[in-house]
Write an enzyme that holds these catalytic residues in place. Structure first.
Site, PDB file in Angstrom:
ATOM      1  N   GLU A 142       0.844  -1.200   0.000  1.00  0.00           N
ATOM      2  CA  GLU A 142       0.000   0.000   0.000  1.00  0.00           C
ATOM      3  C   GLU A 142       0.881   1.252   0.000  1.00  0.00           C
ATOM      4  O   GLU A 142       0.789   2.100  -0.893  1.00  0.00           O
ATOM      5  CB  GLU A 142      -0.880  -0.050   1.242  1.00  0.00           C
ATOM      6  CG  GLU A 142      -1.591   1.212   1.636  1.00  0.00           C
ATOM      7  CD  GLU A 142      -2.107   1.116   3.062  1.00  0.00           C
ATOM      8  OE1 GLU A 142      -3.302   0.837   3.224  1.00  0.00           O
ATOM      9  OE2 GLU A 142      -1.311   1.290   4.018  1.00  0.00           O
TER      10      GLU A 142
ATOM     11  N   ASP B 161      -9.825   1.433   6.388  1.00  0.00           N
ATOM     12  CA  ASP B 161      -9.780   1.171   4.945  1.00  0.00           C
ATOM     13  C   ASP B 161     -10.825   1.998   4.215  1.00  0.00           C
ATOM     14  O   ASP B 161     -10.569   2.582   3.162  1.00  0.00           O
ATOM     15  CB  ASP B 161     -10.074  -0.316   4.656  1.00  0.00           C
ATOM     16  CG  ASP B 161      -8.833  -1.137   4.380  1.00  0.00           C
ATOM     17  OD1 ASP B 161      -7.751  -0.757   4.873  1.00  0.00           O
ATOM     18  OD2 ASP B 161      -8.944  -2.173   3.696  1.00  0.00           O
TER      19      ASP B 161
END
Length: 380
Positions: A70, A265
């Site tokens: 990420e 998230d």
């Protein structure tokens, strides 16, 4: 048809919301440069990038003291947007050297996290990393041109995208997109998705640059993701769950926790929707959705941001990443046209980077929002 053809992809024009509320180009550019400097070369309690040796570097998840696909792929996207080729190449070389699999069921995918010395902590991949890697590499190819491997950026992007769709066809492994629904999975083996992984604006561009036979799939994936977000986002609050089934309903409780709610998230969903609107303007629903989300958060103090059920019922648990959530609420202003859009842009401008142990995720979202609201998150 005016609406459909008015996104930045067609016009080359990117809104600068800071300028729209009265800040000068000089002030805005200085803010961006200072923020880059703080994150990539700043004080120890703010920076999240660290060079390694002569030709590598990594983005540190400061809360977990590890390196994640990420953050690595985010760092590459930040670097290509800022025209920082040295940082981009260092991050890519680390990713390629330590994180990308060369064989087996995960061939061409990336181990989702490792130690700062490159030792892998898990072998499995997380698809949000792969899609950001591929897009950053394609932008690098278009902005700087391709070099010798592994800096043959466009070829490297196509290798990743090929694996994402075709893994397992010739042997072991699983693709990252569900073939029947055209939706991205949470992990290759999972039968559900993560709404914050959906980047239809990237898929539109993959449809231009991926292997020719896969281009129709990416076009369909963009449309499928836009439709999916209609069902994954609550019709009144605009909140989406961490994980959701392919029909958009919250996914069942997992062995590693309960992700049916709006938490870390899920913050990214608002920003992804807004950037899709800014780039392509293909879905009028995105305007109302952005208004709904901002209306929900308008009267909640940032210090009181917390976990929520998607109907808006608050939990006792405070947000781990309040500055990240503020950033994505502000990014929604790119699509919102309601009474709260300017409020969030001003609030974001008046909020500094996060410092301390938990800063990594907040500051990644912060920098993307700074780029996006200033018209500097661009298609190359």
């Amino acid at each position: 048809m005016e609406m459909i053809a008015s996104g930045a992809y067609y016009t080359g024009q990117y809104r600068n919301l800071f300028q729209e509320i009265g800040y000068t180009e000089q002030q805005i550019n200085a803010r961006i440069e200072q923020t880059w400097s703080d994150l990539f070369d700043g004080a120890e309690d703010v920076r999240i990038y660290y060079p390694l040796g002569d030709d590598m570097g990594y983005m540190l998840d400061t809360g977990n003291l590890d390196v994640r696909t990420e953050g690595m792929s985010y760092g590459m996207m930040m670097a290509v947007q800022m025209n920082k080729k040295d940082v981009f190449d260092r991050l890519w070389k680390f990713s390629k050297t330590y994180m990308q699999h060369t064989e087996g069921r995960y061939k061409d995918y990336f181990a989702w996290h490792c130690k700062p010395d490159g030792t892998r902590l898990s072998q499995g991949p997380a698809p949000d990393g792969e899609e950001f890697y591929a897009m950053a590499l394609l932008f690098a190819s278009n902005r700087w041109g391709d070099g010798p491997a592994p800096f043959d950026y466009a070829n490297q992007a196509r290798i990743i995208l090929r694996a994402c769709l075709h893994q397992g066809e010739q042997g072991e492994g699983d693709p990252m997109w569900d073939a029947s629904t055209k939706l991205i999975k949470f992990i290759p083996e999972s039968p559900f998705s993560d709404p914050s992984y959906h980047l239809p604006h990237f898929y539109e561009l993959f449809a231009l640059y991926a292997d020719e036979q896969d281009r129709p799939f990416w076009q369909e994936a963009a449309a499928a993701s836009r439709a999916y977000l209609h069902t994954a986002c609550h019709p009144e609050t605009g909140l989406s769950p961490e994980y959701a089934n392919y029909d958009g309903t919250p996914a069942p409780v997992q062995r590693h926790g309960d992700f049916r709610h709006f938490f870390s998230d899920a913050y990214r969903t608002a920003a992804n929707i807004a950037i899709d609107w800014e780039w392509f303007r293909r879905d009028e629903w995105q305007v109302g959705q952005s208004n709904r989300l901002q209306r929900f958060f308008r009267n909640i103090d940032v210090a009181d941001y917390r976990r929520y059920q998607i109907d808006g019922t608050p939990f006792e648990e405070l947000s781990l990443h309040p500055i990240g959530l503020l950033a994505t609420n502000a990014a929604a202003s790119l699509a919102a046209n309601g009474p709260d859009a300017e409020h969030f842009v001003r609030l974001f401008w008046d909020t500094p980077l996060r410092s301390g142990e938990r800063r990594y995720y907040d500051n990644c979202l912060y920098f993307f929002t700074l780029l996006a609201l200033s018209g500097n998150y661009r298609i190359y």
